[in-house]
Design a protein around this motif. Structure first.
Motif, PDB file in Angstrom:
ATOM      1  N   TYR A  30       0.678  -1.261  -0.187  1.00  0.00           N
ATOM      2  CA  TYR A  30      -0.033   0.030  -0.007  1.00  0.00           C
ATOM      3  C   TYR A  30       0.837   1.007   0.007  1.00  0.00           C
ATOM      4  CZ  TYR A  30      -3.585  -3.477   1.022  1.00  0.00           C
ATOM      5  OH  TYR A  30      -4.427  -4.599   1.067  1.00  0.00           O
ATOM      6  N   HIS A  31       0.515   2.036  -0.925  1.00  0.00           N
ATOM      7  CA  HIS A  31       1.479   3.267  -1.309  1.00  0.00           C
ATOM      8  C   HIS A  31       1.570   4.228   0.031  1.00  0.00           C
ATOM      9  CE1 HIS A  31       2.983   1.697  -4.836  1.00  0.00           C
ATOM     10  NE2 HIS A  31       1.741   1.607  -5.415  1.00  0.00           N
ATOM     11  N   THR A  32       0.380   4.455   0.628  1.00  0.00           N
ATOM     12  CA  THR A  32       0.071   5.319   1.545  1.00  0.00           C
ATOM     13  C   THR A  32      -0.847   4.978   2.782  1.00  0.00           C
ATOM     14  OG1 THR A  32      -1.836   6.178   0.619  1.00  0.00           O
ATOM     15  CG2 THR A  32       0.071   7.437  -0.089  1.00  0.00           C
ATOM     16  N   PRO A  33      -0.652   5.679   3.904  1.00  0.00           N
ATOM     17  CA  PRO A  33      -1.447   5.169   4.960  1.00  0.00           C
ATOM     18  C   PRO A  33      -3.041   5.273   4.343  1.00  0.00           C
ATOM     19  CG  PRO A  33      -0.146   6.921   5.604  1.00  0.00           C
ATOM     20  CD  PRO A  33       0.192   6.831   4.265  1.00  0.00           C
ATOM     21  N   GLU A  34      -3.348   6.361   3.725  1.00  0.00           N
ATOM     22  CA  GLU A  34      -4.624   6.310   3.102  1.00  0.00           C
ATOM     23  C   GLU A  34      -5.433   5.314   2.280  1.00  0.00           C
ATOM     24  OE1 GLU A  34      -2.493   8.738   3.280  1.00  0.00           O
ATOM     25  OE2 GLU A  34      -3.286  10.211   4.439  1.00  0.00           O
ATOM     26  N   ALA A  35      -4.339   4.712   1.684  1.00  0.00           N
ATOM     27  CA  ALA A  35      -4.437   3.638   0.617  1.00  0.00           C
ATOM     28  C   ALA A  35      -4.726   2.170   1.420  1.00  0.00           C
ATOM     29  CB  ALA A  35      -3.786   3.251  -0.332  1.00  0.00           C
ATOM     30  N   THR A  36      -4.083   2.270   2.749  1.00  0.00           N
ATOM     31  CA  THR A  36      -4.340   1.174   3.366  1.00  0.00           C
ATOM     32  C   THR A  36      -5.530   0.678   4.073  1.00  0.00           C
ATOM     33  OG1 THR A  36      -2.128   1.553   4.127  1.00  0.00           O
ATOM     34  CG2 THR A  36      -3.138  -0.081   5.308  1.00  0.00           C
ATOM     35  N   LEU A  91      -6.654  -6.292   8.994  1.00  0.00           N
ATOM     36  CA  LEU A  91      -5.451  -6.054   9.459  1.00  0.00           C
ATOM     37  C   LEU A  91      -4.724  -7.162   8.989  1.00  0.00           C
ATOM     38  CD1 LEU A  91      -5.581  -4.583  13.052  1.00  0.00           C
ATOM     39  CD2 LEU A  91      -4.520  -3.530  11.076  1.00  0.00           C
ATOM     40  N   PRO A  92      -3.436  -7.201   8.611  1.00  0.00           N
ATOM     41  CA  PRO A  92      -2.555  -8.482   8.265  1.00  0.00           C
ATOM     42  C   PRO A  92      -2.157  -9.082   9.563  1.00  0.00           C
ATOM     43  CG  PRO A  92      -1.252  -6.471   8.137  1.00  0.00           C
ATOM     44  CD  PRO A  92      -2.612  -5.973   8.680  1.00  0.00           C
ATOM     45  N   THR A 107       5.807  13.931   9.640  1.00  0.00           N
ATOM     46  CA  THR A 107       4.613  14.504   8.931  1.00  0.00           C
ATOM     47  C   THR A 107       3.842  13.255   8.340  1.00  0.00           C
ATOM     48  OG1 THR A 107       6.060  16.250   8.247  1.00  0.00           O
ATOM     49  CG2 THR A 107       3.923  16.015   6.858  1.00  0.00           C
ATOM     50  N   ASN A 108       4.610  12.046   8.035  1.00  0.00           N
ATOM     51  CA  ASN A 108       3.755  11.194   7.587  1.00  0.00           C
ATOM     52  C   ASN A 108       4.261   9.537   8.088  1.00  0.00           C
ATOM     53  OD1 ASN A 108       2.834  12.752   5.042  1.00  0.00           O
ATOM     54  ND2 ASN A 108       4.988  12.968   4.735  1.00  0.00           N
ATOM     55  N   GLY A 109       5.375   9.606   8.206  1.00  0.00           N
ATOM     56  CA  GLY A 109       5.861   8.499   8.900  1.00  0.00           C
ATOM     57  C   GLY A 109       5.122   7.573  10.128  1.00  0.00           C
ATOM     58  N   THR A 110       4.797   8.694  11.078  1.00  0.00           N
ATOM     59  CA  THR A 110       3.960   8.240  12.334  1.00  0.00           C
ATOM     60  C   THR A 110       2.878   8.002  12.036  1.00  0.00           C
ATOM     61  OG1 THR A 110       4.324  10.567  13.106  1.00  0.00           O
ATOM     62  CG2 THR A 110       6.179   9.078  13.821  1.00  0.00           C
ATOM     63  N   ARG A 111       2.243   8.709  11.128  1.00  0.00           N
ATOM     64  CA  ARG A 111       0.968   8.453  10.676  1.00  0.00           C
ATOM     65  C   ARG A 111       0.779   7.197  10.221  1.00  0.00           C
ATOM     66  NH1 ARG A 111      -1.931  10.947   6.937  1.00  0.00           N
ATOM     67  NH2 ARG A 111      -0.263  11.495   5.725  1.00  0.00           N
ATOM     68  N   ALA A 112       1.674   6.642   9.374  1.00  0.00           N
ATOM     69  CA  ALA A 112       1.537   5.073   8.960  1.00  0.00           C
ATOM     70  C   ALA A 112       1.494   4.314   9.975  1.00  0.00           C
ATOM     71  CB  ALA A 112       2.553   5.046   7.870  1.00  0.00           C
ATOM     72  N   LEU A 113       2.449   4.374  10.812  1.00  0.00           N
ATOM     73  CA  LEU A 113       2.498   3.463  12.133  1.00  0.00           C
ATOM     74  C   LEU A 113       1.091   3.459  12.947  1.00  0.00           C
ATOM     75  CD1 LEU A 113       5.935   4.510  13.621  1.00  0.00           C
ATOM     76  CD2 LEU A 113       5.269   2.016  13.040  1.00  0.00           C
ATOM     77  N   LEU A 150       3.090  -4.039   3.467  1.00  0.00           N
ATOM     78  CA  LEU A 150       4.069  -3.165   3.231  1.00  0.00           C
ATOM     79  C   LEU A 150       3.412  -1.787   3.012  1.00  0.00           C
ATOM     80  CD1 LEU A 150       6.774  -5.069   1.126  1.00  0.00           C
ATOM     81  CD2 LEU A 150       6.221  -5.255   3.453  1.00  0.00           C
ATOM     82  N   VAL A 151       3.438  -0.943   4.019  1.00  0.00           N
ATOM     83  CA  VAL A 151       2.869   0.330   3.840  1.00  0.00           C
ATOM     84  C   VAL A 151       3.856   1.399   3.727  1.00  0.00           C
ATOM     85  CG1 VAL A 151       1.188   1.714   5.337  1.00  0.00           C
ATOM     86  CG2 VAL A 151       1.181  -0.890   5.524  1.00  0.00           C
ATOM     87  N   GLY A 152       3.625   2.054   2.619  1.00  0.00           N
ATOM     88  CA  GLY A 152       4.362   3.234   2.661  1.00  0.00           C
ATOM     89  C   GLY A 152       3.853   4.527   3.302  1.00  0.00           C
ATOM     90  N   SER A 153       4.717   5.461   3.521  1.00  0.00           N
ATOM     91  CA  SER A 153       4.072   6.425   4.127  1.00  0.00           C
ATOM     92  C   SER A 153       3.835   7.701   3.144  1.00  0.00           C
ATOM     93  CB  SER A 153       5.131   7.100   5.114  1.00  0.00           C
ATOM     94  OG  SER A 153       5.652   6.235   6.262  1.00  0.00           O
ATOM     95  N   GLY A 154       4.345   7.804   2.086  1.00  0.00           N
ATOM     96  CA  GLY A 154       4.110   8.691   1.007  1.00  0.00           C
ATOM     97  C   GLY A 154       4.164   9.862   1.582  1.00  0.00           C
TER      98      GLY A 154
END
Ligand code: MLT
Length: 268
Positions: A34-40, A45-46, A131-137, A171-175
Protein backbone atom coordinates in the motif's frame (compact mmCIF):
# COMPACT_ATOMS: atom_id res chain seq x y z
CA UNK A 1 5.97 -58.27 16.50
CA UNK A 2 3.93 -55.11 16.39
CA UNK A 3 6.05 -51.96 16.85
CA UNK A 4 4.86 -49.52 19.51
CA UNK A 5 5.25 -45.86 18.52
CA UNK A 6 6.30 -43.69 21.44
CA UNK A 7 5.50 -39.97 21.70
CA UNK A 8 9.04 -39.06 20.65
CA UNK A 9 8.75 -41.38 17.61
CA UNK A 10 5.69 -39.41 16.58
CA UNK A 11 7.44 -36.04 17.05
CA UNK A 12 10.41 -37.28 14.98
CA UNK A 13 8.14 -38.61 12.24
CA UNK A 14 6.16 -35.36 12.16
CA UNK A 15 9.37 -33.33 11.79
CA UNK A 16 10.60 -35.67 9.01
CA UNK A 17 7.33 -35.33 7.10
CA UNK A 18 7.31 -31.57 7.56
CA UNK A 19 10.83 -31.13 6.24
CA UNK A 20 10.25 -33.41 3.23
CA UNK A 21 6.99 -31.59 2.40
CA UNK A 22 8.74 -28.22 2.67
CA UNK A 23 10.88 -29.19 -0.33
CA UNK A 24 7.77 -29.54 -2.48
CA UNK A 25 5.46 -27.02 -0.83
CA UNK A 26 7.45 -23.93 0.16
CA UNK A 27 5.47 -21.77 2.55
CA UNK A 28 4.54 -18.40 1.14
CA UNK A 29 3.49 -15.08 2.53
CA UNK A 30 0.60 -13.29 0.90
CA UNK A 31 2.07 -9.87 0.32
CA UNK A 32 0.30 -6.56 -0.26
CA UNK A 33 1.88 -3.18 -0.96
CA UNK A 34 0.00 0.00 0.00
CA UNK A 35 1.58 3.25 -1.12
CA UNK A 36 0.13 5.50 1.57
CA UNK A 37 -1.62 5.22 4.94
CA UNK A 38 -4.75 6.53 3.18
CA UNK A 39 -4.68 3.62 0.67
CA UNK A 40 -4.37 1.08 3.48
CA UNK A 41 -7.58 -0.84 4.28
CA UNK A 42 -9.27 0.05 7.53
CA UNK A 43 -11.63 -2.93 7.91
CA UNK A 44 -9.02 -5.65 8.32
CA UNK A 45 -5.44 -6.13 9.50
CA UNK A 46 -2.62 -8.39 8.32
CA UNK A 47 -0.64 -10.82 10.48
CA UNK A 48 2.35 -8.54 10.01
CA UNK A 49 2.52 -4.89 8.95
CA UNK A 50 5.79 -3.33 7.81
CA UNK A 51 5.84 0.47 7.82
CA UNK A 52 8.22 2.17 5.39
CA UNK A 53 9.32 5.81 5.40
CA UNK A 54 12.74 5.75 3.78
CA UNK A 55 13.00 9.60 3.69
CA UNK A 56 13.43 9.66 6.62
CA UNK A 57 11.45 8.40 9.64
CA UNK A 58 12.10 4.66 9.41
CA UNK A 59 15.76 5.27 8.49
CA UNK A 60 16.02 7.45 11.60
CA UNK A 61 14.31 4.78 13.74
CA UNK A 62 16.70 2.03 12.51
CA UNK A 63 19.69 4.31 13.11
CA UNK A 64 18.56 5.29 16.61
CA UNK A 65 18.38 1.59 17.55
CA UNK A 66 21.73 0.82 15.93
CA UNK A 67 23.17 3.58 18.15
CA UNK A 68 21.63 2.17 21.32
CA UNK A 69 18.30 3.99 21.80
CA UNK A 70 16.10 2.29 24.42
CA UNK A 71 12.86 2.74 22.47
CA UNK A 72 11.08 4.95 19.97
CA UNK A 73 7.60 6.06 20.94
CA UNK A 74 5.68 7.36 17.94
CA UNK A 75 2.96 10.02 17.87
CA UNK A 76 1.05 11.61 15.04
CA UNK A 77 0.01 14.47 17.31
CA UNK A 78 2.60 16.88 18.73
CA UNK A 79 0.55 17.91 21.80
CA UNK A 80 0.06 14.29 22.78
CA UNK A 81 3.80 13.69 22.35
CA UNK A 82 4.57 16.61 24.67
CA UNK A 83 2.10 15.42 27.31
CA UNK A 84 3.33 11.80 27.37
CA UNK A 85 7.05 12.61 27.18
CA UNK A 86 6.63 15.02 30.11
CA UNK A 87 6.00 11.99 32.35
CA UNK A 88 9.32 10.39 31.33
CA UNK A 89 12.56 11.31 33.20
CA UNK A 90 14.11 14.29 31.42
CA UNK A 91 17.58 12.70 31.32
CA UNK A 92 16.24 9.61 29.56
CA UNK A 93 14.16 11.21 26.82
CA UNK A 94 14.65 13.03 23.54
CA UNK A 95 11.86 14.79 21.73
CA UNK A 96 12.23 14.37 17.98
CA UNK A 97 9.79 16.27 15.79
CA UNK A 98 9.57 17.08 12.10
CA UNK A 99 7.04 18.96 10.02
CA UNK A 100 7.60 19.71 6.32
CA UNK A 101 11.15 18.32 6.60
CA UNK A 102 12.12 20.84 9.31
CA UNK A 103 12.80 20.30 13.02
CA UNK A 104 9.91 21.28 15.29
CA UNK A 105 10.84 24.29 17.42
CA UNK A 106 11.77 23.47 20.99
CA UNK A 107 12.51 19.78 20.25
CA UNK A 108 16.00 18.34 20.83
CA UNK A 109 16.00 16.49 17.50
CA UNK A 110 14.35 16.74 14.13
CA UNK A 111 14.14 13.68 11.89
CA UNK A 112 17.69 13.39 10.61
CA UNK A 113 19.24 9.93 10.98
CA UNK A 114 22.65 11.61 11.01
CA UNK A 115 21.75 13.37 14.27
CA UNK A 116 21.20 10.00 15.98
CA UNK A 117 24.77 9.58 17.21
CA UNK A 118 25.56 7.16 20.03
CA UNK A 119 26.47 9.93 22.47
CA UNK A 120 23.06 11.55 21.95
CA UNK A 121 20.68 8.60 21.77
CA UNK A 122 22.19 5.63 23.68
CA UNK A 123 19.89 4.54 26.50
CA UNK A 124 17.31 7.20 25.63
CA UNK A 125 13.71 6.97 24.55
CA UNK A 126 12.92 8.99 21.44
CA UNK A 127 9.45 10.54 21.43
CA UNK A 128 8.99 10.94 17.69
CA UNK A 129 6.47 12.68 15.49
CA UNK A 130 6.93 13.18 11.74
CA UNK A 131 4.70 14.43 8.93
CA UNK A 132 3.85 11.05 7.39
CA UNK A 133 5.86 8.18 8.92
CA UNK A 134 4.27 8.23 12.34
CA UNK A 135 0.81 8.54 10.73
CA UNK A 136 1.52 5.33 8.79
CA UNK A 137 2.50 3.60 12.04
CA UNK A 138 -0.74 4.79 13.59
CA UNK A 139 -2.74 3.23 10.77
CA UNK A 140 -1.55 -0.32 11.53
CA UNK A 141 -0.97 0.06 15.27
CA UNK A 142 -3.37 -2.81 16.08
CA UNK A 143 -1.74 -5.41 13.82
CA UNK A 144 -0.33 -8.36 15.83
CA UNK A 145 3.17 -7.69 14.48
CA UNK A 146 4.35 -4.24 13.40
CA UNK A 147 7.86 -3.71 12.02
CA UNK A 148 9.57 -0.73 10.44
CA UNK A 149 11.74 -0.96 7.35
CA UNK A 150 14.04 1.29 5.38
CA UNK A 151 16.76 0.58 2.84
CA UNK A 152 19.38 0.63 5.61
CA UNK A 153 17.81 -2.33 7.48
CA UNK A 154 16.04 -4.04 4.57
CA UNK A 155 17.79 -7.41 4.98
CA UNK A 156 16.82 -7.68 8.66
CA UNK A 157 13.16 -7.37 7.64
CA UNK A 158 13.55 -9.88 4.80
CA UNK A 159 15.24 -12.33 7.21
CA UNK A 160 12.33 -11.97 9.65
CA UNK A 161 9.70 -12.58 6.94
CA UNK A 162 11.57 -15.58 5.58
CA UNK A 163 12.04 -17.10 9.01
CA UNK A 164 8.56 -16.41 10.42
CA UNK A 165 6.51 -16.57 7.19
CA UNK A 166 3.48 -14.64 8.47
CA UNK A 167 0.44 -15.59 6.42
CA UNK A 168 -0.45 -12.05 5.34
CA UNK A 169 1.99 -9.14 5.19
CA UNK A 170 1.31 -5.51 4.35
CA UNK A 171 4.13 -3.22 3.26
CA UNK A 172 2.78 0.23 4.06
CA UNK A 173 4.48 3.24 2.49
CA UNK A 174 4.16 6.60 4.22
CA UNK A 175 4.06 8.66 1.03
CA UNK A 176 3.65 12.40 1.38
CA UNK A 177 0.37 13.73 2.74
CA UNK A 178 -1.67 11.06 1.01
CA UNK A 179 0.33 10.85 -2.22
CA UNK A 180 2.63 8.16 -3.61
CA UNK A 181 6.36 8.30 -2.96
CA UNK A 182 9.07 6.66 -5.07
CA UNK A 183 11.42 5.97 -2.15
CA UNK A 184 8.90 3.98 -0.09
CA UNK A 185 7.73 1.97 -3.10
CA UNK A 186 11.28 1.09 -4.17
CA UNK A 187 12.00 -0.14 -0.63
CA UNK A 188 8.82 -2.25 -0.71
CA UNK A 189 10.17 -3.73 -3.96
CA UNK A 190 13.56 -4.36 -2.33
CA UNK A 191 11.82 -6.38 0.40
CA UNK A 192 9.49 -8.23 -1.97
CA UNK A 193 12.14 -9.05 -4.57
CA UNK A 194 14.08 -11.78 -2.65
CA UNK A 195 10.79 -13.33 -1.51
CA UNK A 196 9.64 -13.59 -5.12
CA UNK A 197 13.00 -14.99 -6.26
CA UNK A 198 12.81 -17.69 -3.62
CA UNK A 199 9.16 -18.48 -4.36
CA UNK A 200 8.08 -17.42 -0.89
CA UNK A 201 5.54 -14.92 -2.12
CA UNK A 202 1.92 -14.91 -3.23
CA UNK A 203 0.86 -11.63 -4.84
CA UNK A 204 -1.79 -9.89 -2.77
CA UNK A 205 -2.20 -6.93 -5.13
CA UNK A 206 -0.73 -5.53 -8.36
CA UNK A 207 1.29 -2.93 -6.45
CA UNK A 208 3.73 -5.68 -5.39
CA UNK A 209 4.93 -6.33 -8.96
CA UNK A 210 5.03 -2.59 -9.64
CA UNK A 211 7.27 -2.10 -6.60
CA UNK A 212 9.56 -4.95 -7.64
CA UNK A 213 9.88 -3.51 -11.18
CA UNK A 214 10.79 -0.10 -9.74
CA UNK A 215 13.43 -1.69 -7.51
CA UNK A 216 14.91 -3.74 -10.36
CA UNK A 217 15.19 -0.59 -12.47
CA UNK A 218 16.86 1.55 -9.78
CA UNK A 219 18.60 -0.76 -7.32
CA UNK A 220 22.10 0.32 -8.37
CA UNK A 221 21.38 4.05 -8.17
CA UNK A 222 18.97 4.69 -5.34
CA UNK A 223 20.61 8.02 -4.50
CA UNK A 224 19.77 9.33 -7.98
CA UNK A 225 16.19 8.08 -7.68
CA UNK A 226 15.77 9.66 -4.24
CA UNK A 227 17.07 13.02 -5.52
CA UNK A 228 14.37 12.95 -8.21
CA UNK A 229 11.61 12.00 -5.79
CA UNK A 230 9.45 14.92 -4.67
CA UNK A 231 10.43 14.55 -1.02
CA UNK A 232 14.08 14.17 -2.07
CA UNK A 233 13.79 17.51 -3.88
CA UNK A 234 12.27 19.02 -0.75
CA UNK A 235 15.18 17.74 1.36
CA UNK A 236 17.69 19.04 -1.20
CA UNK A 237 16.10 22.49 -0.92
CA UNK A 238 16.68 22.24 2.85
CA UNK A 239 20.37 21.37 2.22
CA UNK A 240 19.91 17.81 3.45
CA UNK A 241 21.74 16.00 0.64
CA UNK A 242 23.83 14.04 3.18
CA UNK A 243 20.62 12.66 4.71
CA UNK A 244 19.50 11.41 1.29
CA UNK A 245 22.90 9.85 0.69
CA UNK A 246 22.70 8.05 4.04
CA UNK A 247 19.09 6.86 3.48
CA UNK A 248 20.03 5.44 0.04
CA UNK A 249 22.37 2.83 1.53
CA UNK A 250 21.15 -0.78 1.47
CA UNK A 251 21.53 -3.35 4.27
CA UNK A 252 24.04 -1.44 6.39
CA UNK A 253 22.20 -1.84 9.73
CA UNK A 254 21.27 -5.20 11.17
CA UNK A 255 18.38 -4.00 13.34
CA UNK A 256 14.73 -4.94 13.37
CA UNK A 257 12.47 -2.33 14.97
CA UNK A 258 9.19 -3.93 16.12
CA UNK A 259 6.25 -2.72 18.11
CA UNK A 260 6.71 -4.04 21.66
CA UNK A 261 3.65 -2.28 23.04
CA UNK A 262 1.06 0.01 21.42
CA UNK A 263 3.00 2.88 19.82
CA UNK A 264 6.34 1.83 21.32
CA UNK A 265 9.05 0.36 19.10
CA UNK A 266 12.03 -1.60 20.39
CA UNK A 267 14.90 -3.35 18.64
CA UNK A 268 14.74 -7.13 18.19
C1 MLT B 1 7.82 12.02 7.15
O1 MLT B 1 7.34 11.44 8.13
O2 MLT B 1 7.11 12.50 6.28
C2 MLT B 1 9.29 12.13 6.89
O3 MLT B 1 10.02 11.28 7.60
C3 MLT B 1 9.71 13.51 6.58
C4 MLT B 1 11.17 13.83 6.79
O4 MLT B 1 11.55 14.21 7.90
O5 MLT B 1 11.98 13.73 5.88
Amino acid sequence: MRRIFTASDRVREHARLESSLAIYLPLTVKLFVYHTPEATPTEQLPDCAVVIDVLRATTTIATAFAEGAEAVQAFSDLDQLLAVSEQWPATQRLRAGERGGKQVEGFELGNSPLACTRDRVAGKRLFLSTTNGTRALQRVIDAPVVLTAAQVNRQAVVDYLQAEQPETVWLVGSGWQGTYSLEDTVCAGAIASPLLEQQQLTLGNDEVLGAIALYQQWQTDLFKLFCQASHGERLLRLNLKDDIDYCAQTDVLNVLPWQAERGVLKAK
